[in-house]
Design an enzyme around this catalytic site. Structure first.
Site, PDB file in Angstrom:
ATOM      1  N   TYR A   1     -16.253   2.439   9.233  1.00  0.00           N
ATOM      2  CA  TYR A   1     -14.799   2.373   9.143  1.00  0.00           C
ATOM      3  C   TYR A   1     -14.154   2.710  10.484  1.00  0.00           C
ATOM      4  O   TYR A   1     -13.273   1.991  10.978  1.00  0.00           O
ATOM      5  CB  TYR A   1     -14.318   3.330   8.058  1.00  0.00           C
TER       6      TYR A   1
ATOM      7  N   GLY B   1       0.808  -1.210   0.000  1.00  0.00           N
ATOM      8  CA  GLY B   1       0.000   0.000   0.000  1.00  0.00           C
ATOM      9  C   GLY B   1       0.840   1.257   0.000  1.00  0.00           C
ATOM     10  O   GLY B   1       2.076   1.221   0.023  1.00  0.00           O
TER      11      GLY B   1
ATOM     12  N   TRP C   1      -8.369  -2.208   5.603  1.00  0.00           N
ATOM     13  CA  TRP C   1      -9.475  -1.900   4.695  1.00  0.00           C
ATOM     14  C   TRP C   1      -9.597  -0.384   4.722  1.00  0.00           C
ATOM     15  O   TRP C   1      -9.912   0.216   5.746  1.00  0.00           O
ATOM     16  CB  TRP C   1     -10.755  -2.555   5.201  1.00  0.00           C
TER      17      TRP C   1
END
Length: 303
Positions: free
Chosen positions: A125, A11, A61
């Site tokens: 989230y 990432g 995520w």
């Protein structure tokens, strides 16, 4: 030699972190991408953590609106996956640095949130990331570190700065919200501070607990977009202010994401720099993202 595991190494933050770490001859670095290590698999996590002294977890995520649609899947990564890492570290005596988010806070303050501010996430989230924070505190009270960050941008992956500069080649004007306040943070600068924290954790210099890993100062998304345009040689007046209600999203966003940084000083460590100075450094870096290069090569308005 210190053995360090980076999860989520493919990432934006993970790639910068590996770049920083691999300049260090005193570290043996294992970089595990999402494809190489599924943090929701406890058996795989135990095997990956074994024989490492410290783990920096950037696996996450990150689709905020997607988490609203599938909270269980998001929490499996951001909550249960973190618990798996914390349990594996507890079993071997390794330390864990967990990257978290400002979204665990309500976002309704008017002054910077201290590290011990009450948590009250406003979306799925944030709730999932808070599950991860609680797991670190519960399973690693003496060896767990939570670093909350926000408004990340960098050379890899999708982020606000890259998106704005890509859209600059497609549109005459861009309407950007001016009623959300936060601290734009260059992922490479955060990566450097995470390594500094890892060193201090291993040396016993930095106490476990919550740290805020954002740049200092504050602005709005509108202010950030204007600053990015100016550094790219574009006319900042092409950015027009608007309000969040013009762009409804599935997941509510905190209106105020400004964080305090006192824990760095307590540990005797430097906090991250001012957000605008870090943005300048990002533009001056040897290999800026492709959208930044495109914007620089086309400083006039798009056709």
């Amino acid at each position: 030699m210190t053995r360090l595991l980076v999860t989520g190494a493919g990432g934006m933050l993970g790639r910068d972190l590996v770049t920083v770490l691999r300049t260090r001859a005193d570290l043996k670095v294992t970089a595990a991408t999402r494809a190489e290590l599924d943090v929701t698999d406890p058996i795989a996590v135990r095997g990956a953590v074994a024989d490492h002294d410290i783990v920096i977890n950037t696996a996450a995520w990150t689709n905020v609106d997607g988490a609203e649609a599938d909270e269980a899947a998001a929490t499996a990564v951001n909550g249960t996956g973190v618990a798996n890492l914390a349990a594996a570290c507890a079993a071997t005596g390794a330390r864990l640095i967990q990257v978290s988010t400002d979204y665990v806070l309500a976002g309704d303050a008017q002054t910077p949130y201290p590290e011990d501010a009450p948590t009250a996430p406003v979306n799925a989230y944030g709730r999932g990331k808070l599950v991860g924070e609680h797991a670190v505190a519960r399973l690693l009270p003496d060896a767990g570190y939570v670093v909350r960050t926000a408004w990340l941008y960098g050379a890899h992956g999708t982020n606000f700065v890259a998106t704005m500069l890509r859209l600059a080649t497609q549109r005459e004007h861009l309407d950007v919200v001016d009623d959300q306040h936060g601290q734009p943070t260059w992922s490479f600068t955060l990566a450097e501070r995470l390594v500094t924290l890892a060193d201090a954790a291993l040396d016993g210099q930095a106490a476990p607990g919550v740290y805020h890993g954002t740049c200092s100062g504050q602005t709005t998304w509108y202010g950030l977009a204007r600053a990015a345009f100016m550094l790219a040689g574009l006319d900042p007046d092409r950015i027009r202010p608007t309000t969040s209600d013009r762009y409804p999203r599935p997941a509510p966003r905190p209106a105020y994401s400004v964080l305090g940084h006192s824990r760095w000083a307590t540990a005797g460590l430097p906090p991250l720099p001012d957000w605008h100075g870090a943005l300048v450094d990002a533009f001056d870096s040897p290999d800026p993202p492709a959208p930044w290069k495109v914007a620089r090569s086309s400083p006039s308005s798009p056709a």
